[in-house]
Write a protein that holds these residues in place. Structure first.
Motif, PDB file in Angstrom:
ATOM      1  N   ARG A 141       0.829  -1.196   0.000  1.00 48.93           N
ATOM      2  CA  ARG A 141       0.000   0.000   0.000  1.00 48.93           C
ATOM      3  C   ARG A 141       0.869   1.254   0.000  1.00 48.93           C
ATOM      4  N   ASP A 142       0.204   2.406  -0.017  1.00 48.52           N
ATOM      5  CA  ASP A 142       0.894   3.690  -0.020  1.00 48.52           C
ATOM      6  C   ASP A 142       1.814   3.775   1.203  1.00 48.52           C
ATOM      7  N   PRO A 143       3.108   4.052   1.006  1.00 43.53           N
ATOM      8  CA  PRO A 143       4.050   4.063   2.135  1.00 43.53           C
ATOM      9  C   PRO A 143       3.938   5.289   3.031  1.00 43.53           C
ATOM     10  N   LYS A 144       3.157   6.302   2.646  1.00 47.56           N
ATOM     11  CA  LYS A 144       3.074   7.530   3.445  1.00 47.56           C
ATOM     12  C   LYS A 144       2.594   7.228   4.862  1.00 47.56           C
ATOM     13  N   GLY A 145       1.528   6.438   4.976  1.00 47.25           N
ATOM     14  CA  GLY A 145       1.006   6.107   6.295  1.00 47.25           C
ATOM     15  C   GLY A 145       2.007   5.323   7.121  1.00 47.25           C
ATOM     16  N   MET A 146       2.743   4.411   6.469  1.00 48.25           N
ATOM     17  CA  MET A 146       3.757   3.641   7.185  1.00 48.25           C
ATOM     18  C   MET A 146       4.842   4.548   7.739  1.00 48.25           C
ATOM     19  N   SER A 147       5.266   5.522   6.946  1.00 46.80           N
ATOM     20  CA  SER A 147       6.322   6.438   7.376  1.00 46.80           C
ATOM     21  C   SER A 147       5.868   7.285   8.554  1.00 46.80           C
ATOM     22  N   GLU A 148       4.627   7.780   8.515  1.00 49.38           N
ATOM     23  CA  GLU A 148       4.104   8.607   9.600  1.00 49.38           C
ATOM     24  C   GLU A 148       3.942   7.777  10.872  1.00 49.38           C
ATOM     25  N   SER A 149       3.483   6.544  10.717  1.00 52.01           N
ATOM     26  CA  SER A 149       3.349   5.651  11.864  1.00 52.01           C
ATOM     27  C   SER A 149       4.713   5.357  12.469  1.00 52.01           C
TER      28      SER A 149
END
Length: 270
Positions: A141-149
């Motif tokens: 999935r989109d890595p943006k959420g992973m990075s913020e988490s």
């Protein structure tokens, strides 16, 4: 000119009367909480939380904070609002509520929990119903959420190592590192399948550089071997192959290629 019907003035008068009556026909619903004390609002909000009526809880907590911003319940209401949004599946609102609390109360004794909650909300923000039904790997999935988490959990683990939430945050950090590395490898594999061998090699190299301890590095090295071979870059191919054999002497990739093994490593909470 065509004359108006005889009854037109009567209709106009009725319409004007209805317009003036307006709100009288549809009276506004009275706010039952208007005279509630802070204690009453907080108690009702807690009851709504216990019942799982998250939208009702949010309404009461927001009224509490608005009416009694300096009372003893106000700060706790801000935390509870973030949690209610999280439970309701309103991840963006939960994250915004966490960010607001952290900005307003950076030294609050429960700010470690708020960082943890923010990490959870971002961690799960793009799962959704379809993601669950598709049994989708988070690394796809989109890595943006992973990075913020990752940032939220890392802040928690770094600033509050003794927090009771830190052990789980560290576990999720390890998961996220693996997921972000796997995302890079998914992209590299995508390039390989489309014949963009240089792009594939570069993306695999980025995964190795940024996430050297992740399980996905084994596949990243194999992609580099294949990509450099396709490009005719034999020296780079042989270098990658040497590292591959040294790091993963019994790698299954030499036998099965880039086909995926059964039983994904990422199923930790499903």
């Amino acid at each position: 000119m065509r004359s108006l019907p005889a009854k037109a003035p009567l209709f106009a008068a009725i319409l004007a009367a209805l317009t003036l009556a307006g709100c009288g026909l549809f009276p506004e619903q009275k706010d039952e909480t208007v005279n509630w004390s802070a204690n009453k609002l907080y108690a009702e909000a807690k009851d709504a939380m216990s019942e799982g009526t998250w939208d009702k809880a949010v309404k009461y907590y927001e009224k509490l904070e608005s009416r009694y911003p300096y009372g003893r319940y106000a700060q706790q209401a801000q935390i509870e609002v973030a949690y209610a949004y999280f439970k309701q599946g309103e991840s963006a609102s939960a994250i915004a509520a966490c960010d607001r609390f952290i900005k307003l109360h950076p030294n609050h004794p429960n700010v470690d929990y708020v960082y943890y909650l923010k990490g959870l909300a971002t961690f799960n923000e793009d799962l959704g119903i379809l993601g669950g039904l598709a049994d989708q790997d988070q690394s796809e999935r989109d890595p943006k959420g992973m990075s913020e988490s990752f940032d939220a959990f890392k802040t928690l683990a770094t600033r509050y190592p003794d927090s009771k939430y830190t052990p789980d945050a560290v576990l999720r950090l390890k998961y996220l590192v693996n997921a972000m590395a796997s995302h890079e490898v998914h992209v590299a594999e995508f390039y390989m399948k489309r014949g963009a061998y240089l792009a594939a090699a570069n993306r695999a190299q980025e995964a190795i550089k940024n996430y050297p301890e992740a399980p996905a590095i084994e596949e990243a090295l194999f992609i580099m071997v294949l990509a450099y071979d396709k490009l005719g870059m034999t020296d780079l191919r042989d270098d990658a192959d040497r590292v591959m054999h040294k790091s993963f002497p019994n790698s299954e990739y030499y036998k099965r290629g880039l086909s995926k093994p059964k039983g994904p490593w990422w199923k930790l909470w499903n």
